[in-house]
Motif scaffolding. Sequence first.
Motif, PDB file in Angstrom:
ATOM      1  N   ALA A  40      29.173-126.745  74.630  1.00  0.00           N
ATOM      2  CA  ALA A  40      28.519-126.855  75.934  1.00  0.00           C
ATOM      3  C   ALA A  40      28.589-128.278  76.473  1.00  0.00           C
ATOM      4  N   ALA A  41      28.753-129.250  75.568  1.00  0.00           N
ATOM      5  CA  ALA A  41      28.742-130.662  75.966  1.00  0.00           C
ATOM      6  C   ALA A  41      30.129-131.278  75.966  1.00  0.00           C
ATOM      7  N   LEU A  42      31.167-130.463  76.039  1.00  0.00           N
ATOM      8  CA  LEU A  42      32.536-130.980  75.943  1.00  0.00           C
ATOM      9  C   LEU A  42      32.832-132.065  76.972  1.00  0.00           C
ATOM     10  N   ARG A  43      32.301-131.917  78.167  1.00  0.00           N
ATOM     11  CA  ARG A  43      32.639-132.855  79.237  1.00  0.00           C
ATOM     12  C   ARG A  43      31.722-134.076  79.280  1.00  0.00           C
ATOM     13  N   THR A  44      30.635-134.065  78.510  1.00  0.00           N
ATOM     14  CA  THR A  44      29.679-135.176  78.564  1.00  0.00           C
ATOM     15  C   THR A  44      29.496-135.893  77.231  1.00  0.00           C
ATOM     16  N   ALA A  45      29.946-135.291  76.140  1.00  0.00           N
ATOM     17  CA  ALA A  45      29.751-135.868  74.814  1.00  0.00           C
ATOM     18  C   ALA A  45      30.627-137.103  74.612  1.00  0.00           C
ATOM     19  N   PRO A  46      30.203-138.027  73.743  1.00  0.00           N
ATOM     20  CA  PRO A  46      31.051-139.187  73.445  1.00  0.00           C
ATOM     21  C   PRO A  46      32.325-138.740  72.734  1.00  0.00           C
ATOM     22  N   ARG A  51      38.359-138.167  64.550  1.00  0.00           N
ATOM     23  CA  ARG A  51      37.505-137.020  64.871  1.00  0.00           C
ATOM     24  C   ARG A  51      37.621-135.916  63.827  1.00  0.00           C
ATOM     25  N   TYR A  52      38.851-135.618  63.411  1.00  0.00           N
ATOM     26  CA  TYR A  52      39.034-134.533  62.440  1.00  0.00           C
ATOM     27  C   TYR A  52      38.684-135.016  61.038  1.00  0.00           C
ATOM     28  N   VAL A 104      45.559-141.760  69.019  1.00  0.00           N
ATOM     29  CA  VAL A 104      44.672-142.586  69.840  1.00  0.00           C
ATOM     30  C   VAL A 104      43.955-141.790  70.916  1.00  0.00           C
ATOM     31  N   ASP A 105      44.324-140.547  71.133  1.00  0.00           N
ATOM     32  CA  ASP A 105      43.672-139.744  72.167  1.00  0.00           C
ATOM     33  C   ASP A 105      42.202-139.543  71.812  1.00  0.00           C
ATOM     34  N   ARG A 106      41.326-139.876  72.751  1.00  0.00           N
ATOM     35  CA  ARG A 106      39.882-139.769  72.500  1.00  0.00           C
ATOM     36  C   ARG A 106      39.385-138.382  72.912  1.00  0.00           C
ATOM     37  N   ILE A 107      38.804-137.692  71.947  1.00  0.00           N
ATOM     38  CA  ILE A 107      38.340-136.320  72.176  1.00  0.00           C
ATOM     39  C   ILE A 107      36.927-136.144  71.636  1.00  0.00           C
ATOM     40  N   PRO A 108      36.169-135.195  72.188  1.00  0.00           N
ATOM     41  CA  PRO A 108      34.827-134.904  71.670  1.00  0.00           C
ATOM     42  C   PRO A 108      34.900-133.948  70.487  1.00  0.00           C
ATOM     43  N   ALA A 109      33.787-133.788  69.800  1.00  0.00           N
ATOM     44  CA  ALA A 109      33.694-132.758  68.767  1.00  0.00           C
ATOM     45  C   ALA A 109      33.657-131.392  69.453  1.00  0.00           C
ATOM     46  N   TYR A 110      34.266-130.399  68.832  1.00  0.00           N
ATOM     47  CA  TYR A 110      34.293-129.058  69.409  1.00  0.00           C
ATOM     48  C   TYR A 110      34.506-128.043  68.302  1.00  0.00           C
ATOM     49  N   LEU A 137      35.044-137.125  77.811  1.00  0.00           N
ATOM     50  CA  LEU A 137      36.409-136.615  77.884  1.00  0.00           C
ATOM     51  C   LEU A 137      37.043-136.859  79.254  1.00  0.00           C
ATOM     52  N   ASP A 138      38.226-137.442  79.220  1.00  0.00           N
ATOM     53  CA  ASP A 138      39.032-137.654  80.420  1.00  0.00           C
ATOM     54  C   ASP A 138      40.416-137.089  80.124  1.00  0.00           C
ATOM     55  N   LEU A 139      40.667-135.899  80.619  1.00  0.00           N
ATOM     56  CA  LEU A 139      41.958-135.273  80.329  1.00  0.00           C
ATOM     57  C   LEU A 139      43.114-136.128  80.811  1.00  0.00           C
ATOM     58  N   GLY A 140      42.891-136.884  81.865  1.00  0.00           N
ATOM     59  CA  GLY A 140      43.947-137.727  82.402  1.00  0.00           C
ATOM     60  C   GLY A 140      44.368-138.850  81.484  1.00  0.00           C
ATOM     61  N   SER A 141      43.544-139.155  80.478  1.00  0.00           N
ATOM     62  CA  SER A 141      43.858-140.235  79.547  1.00  0.00           C
ATOM     63  C   SER A 141      44.622-139.747  78.326  1.00  0.00           C
ATOM     64  N   LEU A 142      44.728-138.441  78.156  1.00  0.00           N
ATOM     65  CA  LEU A 142      45.363-137.897  76.960  1.00  0.00           C
ATOM     66  C   LEU A 142      46.882-137.948  77.059  1.00  0.00           C
ATOM     67  N   SER A 143      47.519-138.014  75.900  1.00  0.00           N
ATOM     68  CA  SER A 143      48.978-137.946  75.842  1.00  0.00           C
ATOM     69  C   SER A 143      49.456-136.585  76.344  1.00  0.00           C
ATOM     70  N   HIS A 144      50.719-136.511  76.720  1.00  0.00           N
ATOM     71  CA  HIS A 144      51.344-135.275  77.178  1.00  0.00           C
ATOM     72  C   HIS A 144      50.592-134.672  78.371  1.00  0.00           C
ATOM     73  N   PRO A 145      50.541-135.394  79.487  1.00  0.00           N
ATOM     74  CA  PRO A 145      49.789-134.925  80.658  1.00  0.00           C
ATOM     75  C   PRO A 145      50.268-133.587  81.210  1.00  0.00           C
ATOM     76  N   GLU A 146      51.492-133.185  80.894  1.00  0.00           N
ATOM     77  CA  GLU A 146      51.980-131.890  81.360  1.00  0.00           C
ATOM     78  C   GLU A 146      51.155-130.729  80.800  1.00  0.00           C
ATOM     79  N   LEU A 147      50.382-130.993  79.743  1.00  0.00           N
ATOM     80  CA  LEU A 147      49.519-129.968  79.163  1.00  0.00           C
ATOM     81  C   LEU A 147      48.162-129.879  79.861  1.00  0.00           C
ATOM     82  N   ASN A 148      47.866-130.818  80.756  1.00  0.00           N
ATOM     83  CA  ASN A 148      46.517-130.897  81.325  1.00  0.00           C
ATOM     84  C   ASN A 148      46.072-129.665  82.101  1.00  0.00           C
ATOM     85  N   PRO A 149      46.925-129.005  82.898  1.00  0.00           N
ATOM     86  CA  PRO A 149      46.446-127.778  83.556  1.00  0.00           C
ATOM     87  C   PRO A 149      45.957-126.725  82.562  1.00  0.00           C
TER      88      PRO A 149
END
Length: 244
Positions: free
Chosen positions: A69-75, A82-83, A121-127, A20-32
């Motif tokens: 627990a693996a949100l930041r490291t999972a593919p 994903r859904y 196209v936003d790449r996200i992990p399973a959660y 997961l790279d939050l900086g790559s997701l659409s709508h960066p204003e939501l990142n905080p």
Amino acid sequence: MLVLLPPSETKSTGGAGAPLDLGSLSHPELNPTRRTVVDALTALAADVPASLSVLGLSERQAEEAERNAALRTAPTAPALERYTGVLYDALDVGSLTPAERKQADDRLAVASALFGLVRGVDRIPAYRLSGGGSLPGLGTLRSVWRPVLEPVLAVDELVVDLRSGAYAALAKVPGAVAVRVLSEDAAGHRKVVSHHNKAHKGALARALAQAPDEPSGVDDVLAVAEAAGMRVEREGERALCVVV
């Protein structure tokens, strides 16, 4: 046009994307806010029993909680892949042509309790996290997301809202076209469709993604649905009913 989809509790596993790279997701204003929610969910995941309680899961679903627990490291994988579940089976992005898939990525967005809003196209992990829930230290996800998500969804274009109640509560979208699904019996009596309404909303989302000309108004949505063999009626200026 923006078509708002609900997410699904079930998600595909794995993925070929980098973590997961939050900086790559659409709508960066939501990142905080995304970062705040991700941090809270991963902190909760360190305590599986507490996770099960907060997320409303049974012990047999512990693996679902452990994914967090693996949100930041999972593919990762594209959101529209994903859904899973009834709506996404009907949407069936895997069978779209490349041109249709690009339109789907441009026109469809998924409401998310974790990310607020993600594009195809936003790449996200399973959660695992539901829109109607709360997180320790944050309170309800509705209170977390509404102040930041509503401005993002205040767009100057046609919005078709297919979200379920818990996700519609994360942000109001004034002027959006609301869609509900009713079943009709032989006597003409109608009632609300519960679980299977997802399949019909998925079919409508697919038709809107495939439309060669992007709909710009309610009448265009009606025309696309009818061309796809769906029975859709106008219930008001900004409301449609799928009759099955």
